[in-house]
Design an enzyme around this catalytic site. Structure first.
Site, PDB file in Angstrom:
ATOM      1  N   CYS A 106     -47.770  29.873 -22.819  1.00 21.98           N
ATOM      2  CA  CYS A 106     -46.771  29.981 -21.544  1.00 21.98           C
ATOM      3  C   CYS A 106     -45.565  30.720 -22.034  1.00 21.98           C
ATOM      4  CB  CYS A 106     -46.971  28.951 -20.847  1.00 21.98           C
ATOM      5  SG  CYS A 106     -45.759  29.119 -19.269  1.00 21.98           S
ATOM      6  N   ASP A 139     -20.448  32.620  -6.958  1.00 20.51           N
ATOM      7  CA  ASP A 139     -21.539  32.157  -7.736  1.00 20.51           C
ATOM      8  C   ASP A 139     -22.406  33.216  -8.087  1.00 20.51           C
ATOM      9  OD1 ASP A 139     -23.710  30.965  -9.045  1.00 20.51           O
ATOM     10  OD2 ASP A 139     -24.227  29.934  -7.163  1.00 20.51           O
ATOM     11  N   CYS A 189     -24.505  31.371 -14.463  1.00 22.52           N
ATOM     12  CA  CYS A 189     -25.734  30.988 -14.874  1.00 22.52           C
ATOM     13  C   CYS A 189     -25.758  31.818 -16.380  1.00 22.52           C
ATOM     14  CB  CYS A 189     -27.204  31.104 -14.254  1.00 22.52           C
ATOM     15  SG  CYS A 189     -27.092  32.885 -13.821  1.00 22.52           S
TER      16      CYS A 189
END
Length: 424
Positions: free
Chosen positions: A70, A345, A371
């Site tokens: 995966c 953000d 991020c």
């Protein structure tokens, strides 16, 4: 032409792969750890692991049987203390490369397994039924999950019903994306792919949804059926997100991020919340400050606006909204003149153009949520060069066993560096 070689792994790269070298070229070997000797198959520049000799003391047995096949997780083979130390180091490296003060980096906060409330699965209908999971690394093959240690218990328990639901209307042999958001009301499902949903398929989809406890089904942006209004809580304010909406992945980590942002903005009378989404930070900030929300997604803005109106008795200050693509048309220094606080953000590419306008403005406080350590370091360098002080950077890991890492950076402008757009 492929060949087999044995290499010594020196360190982990930014994507979590072990890094070695062959001649003058770096070699990235997945599922290896520093200090290990790895026998690999080289196929061009791609390396596949065959075996490990003298395993690292930090090597552990992965918790998931799908690990290695995966493509969702990259680091389940690494002991938790070593994994957390490596992940926290990502910001130190990115900041050092931009000559930023690494002493501002605070201890990282880490999520636990089984806490992710948002998942984007891949699905395909085959003769054997619907295969639902994540794509195999470097492949378009869907790994049909038997278990997952990342997603929340509610999403995990919903997988069989999700398969039954999508089997009712998916065309055969077409891979689609299935976004599942866990809301207060229940699971919100959005399916996106290159297919058209005919009237018969819509009826089958609606009937199948009615047999589940899911709250809404959307296919390619069209709401097929909404049994309940999906709701998420931002603090004590409920917002109904649009189909497939971006949400912070782990609620506990969102609360930590929001607390950092709101505490920093507490003394700001007027705040601009940029790349605001559905209002993760905006509605919380509005408890104490007037907020102007800027976001390119009109559906997200409408959800935020309705949530604010529904919360009329919660004592929120004025919240205004503006639909705008900030990457193409950032708020200028002049437009930022009314604001003493800014929150942004952005996506992984960061907010370079917008950051330059903030740097040239009179804004006093900035909370930067990111991020991507590299683009955050770039954007912070712009602000620091303009006279902002980097007060703190708190890494937030809400993507367990992956190389992805969030952070909240807090800055304020030094009094001696106060600038005005008209001075430039």
């Amino acid at each position: 032409m492929s060949r087999t070689v044995t290499l010594q792994i020196g360190h982990l790269g930014a994507r979590g792969d072990g890094v070695s070298s062959l001649g003058d070229a770096p070699v990235f070997v997945p599922f290896t750890l520093p200090g290990e000797e790895a026998t690999i198959v080289m196929d061009g520049r791609s390396a596949s692991l065959l075996s490990i000799s003298d395993p690292s003391a930090d090597r552990v047995e992965p918790v998931c049987p799908h690990f290695g096949t995966c493509g969702g997780c990259a680091l389940q083979h690494m002991a938790l203390p070593a994994y957390r130390a490596w992940k926290a180091s990502l910001f130190e490296k990115a900041f050092a490369s931009r000559n930023l003060d690494t002493s501002a980096i605070k201890p990282a906060q880490f999520c636990e397994p089984h806490t992710r409330r948002r998942a984007v699965f891949s699905a395909i209908r085959t003769d054997a039924g619907v295969q639902l999971g994540f794509l195999q690394a470097g492949s378009n093959r869907v790994v049909d999950l038997r278990e997952c240690h990342v997603i929340s218990p509610a999403i995990d328990a919903g997988r069989p019903k999700l398969k039954a639901l999508t089997a009712a209307f998916l065309p055969p042999a077409k891979t689609v994306h299935v976004t599942v958001n866990e809301t207060v009301s229940g699971l919100d499902i959005a399916v996106d792919g290159k297919f058209t949903l005919g009237e018969g398929a819509k009826r089958r989809a609606a009937d199948a949804l009615s047999a589940t406890n899911f709250v809404r089904l959307t296919v390619n942006g069209e709401i097929v059926l909404e049994l309940k209004r999906p709701l998420v809580k931002f603090g004590d304010i409920a917002v109904s997100p649009p189909p497939g909406a971006f949400l912070q992945a782990v609620p506990a980590m969102e609360e930590s991020m929001a607390a950092l942002v709101c505490d920093h903005m507490a003394k700001s009378k007027r705040v601009a919340d940029l790349y605001a989404g559905c209002g993760t930070f905006a509605v919380r900030i509005a408890k104490a400050s007037t907020v102007h929300v800027v976001e390119a997604d009109g559906a997200a803005l409408r959800s935020l606006d309705r949530g604010v109106r529904d919360a009329g008795g919660f004592g929120l200050r004025q919240v205004t909204t503006e639909k705008r693509d900030l990457a193409r048309r950032p708020l200028t220094a002049q437009e930022l003149k009314p604001f003493d606080g800014v929150v942004f953000d952005p996506p992984r590419a960061g907010a370079e153009a917008q950051t330059r306008e903030i740097a040239a403005s009179t804004v006093q406080r900035v909370a930067a949520v990111s991020c991507n350590p590299e683009t955050l370091a770039r954007d912070l360098r712009i602000l620091v060069d303009a006279g902002f002080r980097l007060r703190s950077v708190t890494p937030i890991d809400q993507f367990i066993w992956t190389p992805h890492l969030e952070a909240v950076a807090l800055l304020d402008r030094l009094k001696s560096a106060k600038r005005h757009w008209s001075d430039l």
